[in-house]
Enzyme design. Structure first.
Site, PDB file in Angstrom:
ATOM      1  N   SER A 277      -7.682  -4.522   3.270  1.00  0.00           N
ATOM      2  CA  SER A 277      -8.684  -4.547   1.963  1.00  0.00           C
ATOM      3  C   SER A 277      -8.156  -5.331   0.946  1.00  0.00           C
ATOM      4  CB  SER A 277      -9.179  -3.131   1.402  1.00  0.00           C
ATOM      5  OG  SER A 277      -7.931  -2.288   1.311  1.00  0.00           O
ATOM      6  N   HIS A 307      -8.379   0.997   9.324  1.00  0.00           N
ATOM      7  CA  HIS A 307      -7.692   1.234   7.933  1.00  0.00           C
ATOM      8  C   HIS A 307      -8.210   2.068   7.256  1.00  0.00           C
ATOM      9  CE1 HIS A 307      -6.251  -0.740   4.321  1.00  0.00           C
ATOM     10  NE2 HIS A 307      -7.468  -1.443   3.845  1.00  0.00           N
ATOM     11  N   HIS A 353       1.578   2.756  11.442  1.00  0.00           N
ATOM     12  CA  HIS A 353       1.477   1.790  10.260  1.00  0.00           C
ATOM     13  C   HIS A 353       1.612   0.173  10.716  1.00  0.00           C
ATOM     14  CE1 HIS A 353       1.447   0.211   6.180  1.00  0.00           C
ATOM     15  NE2 HIS A 353       0.576   1.152   6.006  1.00  0.00           N
ATOM     16  N   ARG A 362       3.190   8.513   0.570  1.00  0.00           N
ATOM     17  CA  ARG A 362       1.942   9.113  -0.045  1.00  0.00           C
ATOM     18  C   ARG A 362       1.759  10.354   1.023  1.00  0.00           C
ATOM     19  NH1 ARG A 362      -1.529   3.675   1.096  1.00  0.00           N
ATOM     20  NH2 ARG A 362      -0.401   3.831   3.011  1.00  0.00           N
ATOM     21  N   ASP A 408      -3.428   8.817   5.429  1.00  0.00           N
ATOM     22  CA  ASP A 408      -4.536   9.164   5.895  1.00  0.00           C
ATOM     23  C   ASP A 408      -4.494  10.446   6.759  1.00  0.00           C
ATOM     24  OD1 ASP A 408      -6.367   7.175   4.876  1.00  0.00           O
ATOM     25  OD2 ASP A 408      -5.595   5.773   6.696  1.00  0.00           O
TER      26      ASP A 408
HETATM   27  N1  NMX Z   1      -2.315   6.039  18.301  1.00  0.00           N
HETATM   28  C1  NMX Z   1      -2.202   5.288  19.664  1.00  0.00           C
HETATM   29  N2  NMX Z   1      -1.764   4.112  19.737  1.00  0.00           N
HETATM   30  C2  NMX Z   1      -1.175   3.478  18.481  1.00  0.00           C
HETATM   31  C3  NMX Z   1      -0.966   4.059  17.310  1.00  0.00           C
HETATM   32  C4  NMX Z   1      -1.613   5.513  17.262  1.00  0.00           C
HETATM   33  N3  NMX Z   1      -1.736   6.165  16.016  1.00  0.00           N
HETATM   34  N4  NMX Z   1      -0.405   3.507  16.564  1.00  0.00           N
HETATM   35  C5  NMX Z   1      -0.098   2.165  17.248  1.00  0.00           C
HETATM   36  N5  NMX Z   1      -0.540   2.388  18.480  1.00  0.00           N
HETATM   37  C6  NMX Z   1      -0.795   1.483  19.593  1.00  0.00           C
HETATM   38  C7  NMX Z   1      -1.315   0.189  19.142  1.00  0.00           C
HETATM   39  O1  NMX Z   1      -2.691   0.474  19.219  1.00  0.00           O
HETATM   40  C8  NMX Z   1      -0.743  -0.880  20.164  1.00  0.00           C
HETATM   41  O2  NMX Z   1      -1.247  -0.950  21.273  1.00  0.00           O
HETATM   42  P1  NMX Z   1      -1.872  -2.133  22.234  1.00  0.00           P
HETATM   43  O3  NMX Z   1      -0.597  -2.800  22.542  1.00  0.00           O
HETATM   44  O4  NMX Z   1      -2.328  -1.237  23.490  1.00  0.00           O
HETATM   45  O5  NMX Z   1      -2.778  -2.768  21.427  1.00  0.00           O
HETATM   46  C9  NMX Z   1       0.687  -0.516  19.931  1.00  0.00           C
HETATM   47  O6  NMX Z   1       0.938   0.964  19.689  1.00  0.00           O
HETATM   48  C10 NMX Z   1       1.311  -1.398  19.067  1.00  0.00           C
HETATM   49  O7  NMX Z   1       0.992  -0.994  18.031  1.00  0.00           O
HETATM   50  P2  NMX Z   1       2.092  -1.208  16.420  1.00  0.00           P
HETATM   51  O8  NMX Z   1       2.592  -2.431  16.628  1.00  0.00           O
HETATM   52  O9  NMX Z   1       2.882   0.053  16.449  1.00  0.00           O
HETATM   53  O10 NMX Z   1       0.753  -0.920  15.462  1.00  0.00           O
HETATM   54  P3  NMX Z   1       0.043  -1.909  14.777  1.00  0.00           P
HETATM   55  O11 NMX Z   1       0.655  -2.554  13.611  1.00  0.00           O
HETATM   56  O12 NMX Z   1      -0.641  -3.138  15.570  1.00  0.00           O
HETATM   57  O13 NMX Z   1      -1.296  -1.121  14.069  1.00  0.00           O
HETATM   58  C11 NMX Z   1      -2.196   0.601  13.134  1.00  0.00           C
HETATM   59  C12 NMX Z   1      -0.955  -0.321  12.891  1.00  0.00           C
HETATM   60  C13 NMX Z   1      -2.282   1.429  11.661  1.00  0.00           C
HETATM   61  C14 NMX Z   1      -3.678  -0.062  13.044  1.00  0.00           C
HETATM   62  C15 NMX Z   1      -1.995   1.582  14.114  1.00  0.00           C
HETATM   63  O14 NMX Z   1      -0.708   2.409  13.994  1.00  0.00           O
HETATM   64  C16 NMX Z   1      -3.213   2.634  14.295  1.00  0.00           C
HETATM   65  O15 NMX Z   1      -4.240   2.139  15.063  1.00  0.00           O
HETATM   66  N6  NMX Z   1      -2.991   3.923  13.651  1.00  0.00           N
HETATM   67  C17 NMX Z   1      -4.070   4.685  13.889  1.00  0.00           C
HETATM   68  C18 NMX Z   1      -5.372   4.655  12.719  1.00  0.00           C
HETATM   69  C19 NMX Z   1      -4.962   4.810  11.292  1.00  0.00           C
HETATM   70  O16 NMX Z   1      -4.242   5.845  11.311  1.00  0.00           O
HETATM   71  N7  NMX Z   1      -5.091   3.640  10.782  1.00  0.00           N
HETATM   72  C20 NMX Z   1      -4.658   3.865   9.257  1.00  0.00           C
HETATM   73  C21 NMX Z   1      -3.451   3.025   8.750  1.00  0.00           C
HETATM   74  C22 NMX Z   1      -3.360   3.315   7.176  1.00  0.00           C
HETATM   75  N8  NMX Z   1      -4.825   2.932   6.330  1.00  0.00           N
HETATM   76  O17 NMX Z   1      -4.899   3.648   5.538  1.00  0.00           O
HETATM   77  O18 NMX Z   1      -4.938   1.647   6.718  1.00  0.00           O
HETATM   78  C1  MLT Z   2      -3.250   0.704   2.837  1.00  0.00           C
HETATM   79  O1  MLT Z   2      -3.081   1.558   2.035  1.00  0.00           O
HETATM   80  O2  MLT Z   2      -3.682  -0.400   2.769  1.00  0.00           O
HETATM   81  C2  MLT Z   2      -2.619   1.071   4.144  1.00  0.00           C
HETATM   82  O3  MLT Z   2      -1.510   1.826   4.573  1.00  0.00           O
HETATM   83  C3  MLT Z   2      -2.629  -0.093   5.312  1.00  0.00           C
HETATM   84  C4  MLT Z   2      -1.564  -1.246   4.961  1.00  0.00           C
HETATM   85  O4  MLT Z   2      -0.606  -0.977   4.102  1.00  0.00           O
HETATM   86  O5  MLT Z   2      -1.578  -2.024   6.100  1.00  0.00           O
END
Ligand code: NMX
Ligand code: MLT
Length: 473
Positions: A277, A307, A353, A362, A408
């Site tokens: 964002s 996100h 993350h 947080r 979250d």
């Molecule tokens: N559950 C399942 N798989 C996960 C999760 C999770 N919570 N977190 C990471 N992975 C997987 C990810 O999908 C990826 O798989 P693939 O190689 O098959 O594509 C692998 O682990 C490596 O990912 P990372 O490098 O650890 O994480 P990345 O930086 O790519 O993504 C998020 C970060 C936040 C997108 C990821 O951790 C996620 O999808 N979390 C769940 C959704 C979430 O809580 N998002 C909110 C973030 C905070 N916000 O408010 O924005």
């Molecule tokens: C945020 O607050 O924007 C989330 O934790 C996602 C991020 O920092 O990448």
């Protein structure tokens, strides 16, 4: 390997965060404010030339200093770990978490003014801090609160634009449409059409940003009441602070819910510049699109499930667990449920993350709020159980870089406790809060004359050829 960090581990994390930086070694220009200068804009007027000179000096003296290597992994992998943005309002440390202008969340809770009967920071104080790098006095926060209240009128065509959508449209769609309709009043657009000199860009940007921050809670509350309370809107109460008034307009007048809203808005406001964002807001703003256009674009990024929408997904997922297994689910059953989610090709929402490599502070401060105000809430207890169960499972998966909870994972159960049970609405709250961070940086983007964002892209053919050349060299 020990996965479970018990309550005492939370306390340790908290005190470590507190110890790592005293106020004195925070950013160079953090100061406590005297209570005499109540006008935020004139404070900025003083700060801007100093910061412009600082940036000019950085560019002329260190413009060619390298900040790292760009690898193929980074280009393919969402630019993770690539330093590529200037973002003044906050900085994220992978282990420690966010600092707003050098101050951690516990430090903000300690030094930012609170409501008379409250203990949590007033978001207006955080906004002052983000904009000026200085901790405001109570009087300055009161003045800013009044200024925002005086800017909060929303024209009828904004409500009409929202009403043109079906009331079943996702709340983020309705909210972003309302923000787009607010754009009609952009001061920046008007000034640009009238040929404003670029050295003055920050001034109409400031007016747009303050107006936008003042108006988004009104638009957001309208969406909530339209969707869930038969369109029965509640007028704003100008005697209340920003967070309390938002809670009031939503229909929640419980003092603890008002406290929660102040904390919620403070901690969700900013998370450095690379998150989807913030980065989107900055990118769109770099084309000199006005703050409304930039912030509406940012909201559309926030609405994605990886996100901001994750807060909705967390509560829906938790409620599904309770529906299928009951509130008293054992840790063993919970573990099976987590595996079931993963095996069906889904993520566990609220965990992981892109930058953080530890429990999100947080999350920690929301847990502390729950321990203080709602320790017996069954969904809070389930969230605590998840903290024991999820990280070892994600670690076992072998690919997740951060198995710990993010912001979250906790917010939904707090809102749910005070009666805001409609999970699909939660990302709108995140959006209201994020207006503070994105708009603060937009003002500095224009004040510092930051450039149009336009990175280079390449094709797979280009990468193949480049790598072949590199390996034969
Ligand atoms: N559950 C399942 N798989 C996960 C999760 C999770 N919570 N977190 C990471 N992975 C997987 C990810 O999908 C990826 O798989 P693939 O190689 O098959 O594509 C692998 O682990 C490596 O990912 P990372 O490098 O650890 O994480 P990345 O930086 O790519 O993504 C998020 C970060 C936040 C997108 C990821 O951790 C996620 O999808 N979390 C769940 C959704 C979430 O809580 N998002 C909110 C973030 C905070 N916000 O408010 O924005
Ligand atoms: C945020 O607050 O924007 C989330 O934790 C996602 C991020 O920092 O990448």
């Amino acid at each position: 390997m020990v996965f479970f960090r018990s309550v005492s581990a939370f306390t340790r994390l908290r005190s470590r965060v507190g110890q790592q930086s005293s106020l004195s070694n925070s950013v160079r220009w953090i100061q406590m404010q005297s209570s005499t200068d109540l006008d935020l804009k004139s404070q900025l007027q003083e700060l801007i030339p100093e910061q412009q000179d600082r940036l000019k000096k950085l560019k002329s003296e260190h413009g060619k200093v390298q900040l790292g290597n760009i690898t193929v992994d980074m280009v393919i992998g969402g630019m993770r770990g690539m330093t590529g943005l200037l973002w003044e309002t906050s900085l994220l440390d992978p282990e420690e978490g966010i600092r707003f202008r050098g101050l951690s969340i516990p430090e903000c809770q300690k030094v930012l003014p609170t409501a008379q009967s409250g203990a949590e920071p007033l978001p207006e104080g955080l906004l002052w801090l983000l904009l000026t790098g200085k901790v405001p006095s109570k009087e300055q926060v009161e003045a800013l609160s009044k200024d925002l209240a005086s800017r909060a009128a929303v024209p009828d065509y904004v409500y009409n634009a929202i009403d043109a959508l079906p009331s079943t449209a996702h709340p983020m769609t309705q909210f972003a449409s309302g923000v787009m309709a607010l754009q009609v009043q952009s001061e920046f657009q008007k000034a640009y059409e009238n040929g404003i000199h670029k050295s003055k860009f920050w001034e109409p940007t400031y007016e747009d940003c303050l107006n936008l921050i003042a108006r988004v809670p009104v638009v957001a509350a309208y969406v909530y009441r339209r969707m869930y309370k038969n369109g029965d809107s509640i007028p704003s109460d100008k005697s209340l602070d920003y967070g309390a008034n938002f809670s009031h307009m939503l229909g929640f007048d419980d003092e603890k819910m008002k406290e929660l809203m102040r904390l919620y808005i403070t901690i969700h406001s900013d998370h450095e510049g690379g998150n989807v964002s913030a980065h989107t807001g900055h990118l769109v703003g770099s084309a000199l699109s006005d703050p409304y256009l930039s912030f509406a674009a940012a909201l559309n990024g926030l609405a994605g499930p990886l996100h901001g929408l994750a807060n909705q997904e967390v509560l829906l997922w938790i409620k599904q667990v309770v529906e299928e297994c009951g509130e008293d689910i054992s840790k063993e059953q919970l573990k099976e449920y987590v595996w079931k989610t993963l095996n069906s090709g889904k993520v566990v929402p609220g965990y992981g993350h892109g930058v953080l490599r530890n429990t999100d502070p947080r999350y920690v401060c929301q847990r502390e709020f729950a321990l203080k105000h709602l320790p017996d809430d069954p969904l809070f207890q389930l969230v605590s159980k998840l903290y024991e169960v999820v990280p070892p499972v994600l670690t076992q998966l072998g690919k997740v870089k951060n198995p710990w909870p993010n912001v979250d994972a906790h917010s939904g159960v707090l809102l749910n406790h005070y009666g805001l049970t409609e999970a699909r609405y939660y990302t709108v709250l995140f959006g209201v809060s994020r207006s503070l961070g994105i708009c603060s940086q937009l003002i500095w983007d224009r004040a510092l004359g930051l450039a149009l964002e336009r990175p280079k892209s390449v094709t797979m053919d280009w990468l193949d050829a480049h790598c072949k050349k590199a390996s034969s060299a």
